[in-house]
Design a protein around this motif. Structure first.
Motif, PDB file in Angstrom:
ATOM      1  N   UNK A   1       0.847  -1.191   0.000  1.00 15.00           N
ATOM      2  CA  UNK A   1       0.000   0.000   0.000  1.00 15.00           C
ATOM      3  C   UNK A   1       0.881   1.238   0.000  1.00 15.00           C
ATOM      4  N   UNK A   2       0.471   2.234  -0.773  1.00  7.30           N
ATOM      5  CA  UNK A   2       1.228   3.481  -0.832  1.00  7.30           C
ATOM      6  C   UNK A   2       2.238   3.521  -1.966  1.00  7.30           C
ATOM      7  N   UNK A   3       2.518   2.385  -2.598  1.00  9.26           N
ATOM      8  CA  UNK A   3       3.423   2.368  -3.745  1.00  9.26           C
ATOM      9  C   UNK A   3       2.590   2.441  -5.017  1.00  9.26           C
ATOM     10  N   UNK A   4       2.351   3.652  -5.470  1.00 12.88           N
ATOM     11  CA  UNK A   4       1.470   3.865  -6.614  1.00 12.88           C
ATOM     12  C   UNK A   4       1.972   3.175  -7.871  1.00 12.88           C
ATOM     13  N   UNK A   5       3.257   2.854  -7.910  1.00 16.44           N
ATOM     14  CA  UNK A   5       3.833   2.190  -9.076  1.00 16.44           C
ATOM     15  C   UNK A   5       3.200   0.823  -9.325  1.00 16.44           C
ATOM     16  N   UNK A   6       2.614   0.196  -8.310  1.00 18.06           N
ATOM     17  CA  UNK A   6       1.990  -1.123  -8.463  1.00 18.06           C
ATOM     18  C   UNK A   6       0.466  -1.047  -8.425  1.00 18.06           C
ATOM     19  N   UNK A   7      -0.082   0.148  -8.372  1.00 21.78           N
ATOM     20  CA  UNK A   7      -1.528   0.297  -8.420  1.00 21.78           C
ATOM     21  C   UNK A   7      -2.113   0.909  -7.172  1.00 21.78           C
ATOM     22  N   UNK A   8      -3.357   1.333  -7.323  1.00 21.05           N
ATOM     23  CA  UNK A   8      -4.089   1.965  -6.238  1.00 21.05           C
ATOM     24  C   UNK A   8      -5.204   1.018  -5.804  1.00 21.05           C
ATOM     25  N   UNK A   9      -5.068   0.405  -4.626  1.00 19.85           N
ATOM     26  CA  UNK A   9      -6.061  -0.569  -4.169  1.00 19.85           C
ATOM     27  C   UNK A   9      -7.438   0.050  -3.968  1.00 19.85           C
TER      28      UNK A   9
END
Length: 180
Positions: free
Chosen positions: A155-163
């Motif tokens: 969570x918080x790593x926008x590079x892997x997506x926004x949950x």
């Protein structure tokens, strides 16, 4: 795809990066991903990867990005990492319109063969979002075992997506590699 010719496997290069990013995004995010069954569009918004993430796999020590071509076009890809004794499988994407036809099974088998024969890996590891029961069932049918070992979603790593939900985590799946 011409079924008699079969897919061609090769190591991806820098010139493949834009097409690989587009392929991965089309298989997992947005409306185009809903054509196939691997979509994560209901769980995550935003990017699945970016050019830097794909380049890191291409250039990483002990890693390989496999590009899969059919009829002269990129149709799938996957990431392999040699982790000493076992290999890691990830960034697996098949063009949505080609999903469900057996191509993914061929790619997984080639990745397992490569990891065992070229790197001497005894096991293949992967992590799958635990909420993706259909995807986990796919891998279980191909010999992977659910370990119950969970790791947190980044969570918080926008590079892997926004949950879109707050209960995401990864489950480790493992398969013993033998018989190659």
């Amino acid at each position: 795809m011409n079924p008699t010719a079969g897919p061609a496997f090769r190591s991806a290069t820098d010139s493949d990066i834009p097409a690989l990013v587009a392929l991965i995004e089309s298989a997992y995010r947005g409306d185009s991903s809903r054509t196939g069954w691997t979509t994560e569009a209901d769980l995550l918004q935003g990017p699945r990867t970016d050019p830097d993430g794909v380049a890191a796999v291409i250039h990483g020590t002990g890693s390989r990005m496999i590009a899969v071509e059919a009829d002269g076009r990129l149709v799938a890809c996957c990431q392999l990492e040699n982790r000493g004794g076992h290999a890691y499988f990830g960034m697996f994407a098949v063009r949505p319109g080609l999903q469900g036809g057996g191509l993914g099974k061929q790619i997984l088998a080639e990745a397992e063969r490569f990891a065992h024969q070229e790197w001497g890996a005894d096991e293949m590891h992967m992590t799958v979002i635990s909420a993706r029961e259909d995807l986990i069932a796919y891998y279980v049918r191909r010999g992977y075992t659910r370990t119950g070992e969970m790791s947190p979603f980044p969570y918080g790593e926008e590079r892997v997506g926004l949950p879109t939900r707050d209960d995401l985590r990864f489950e480790l799946l493992v398969k013993e590699l033998k018989g190659f």
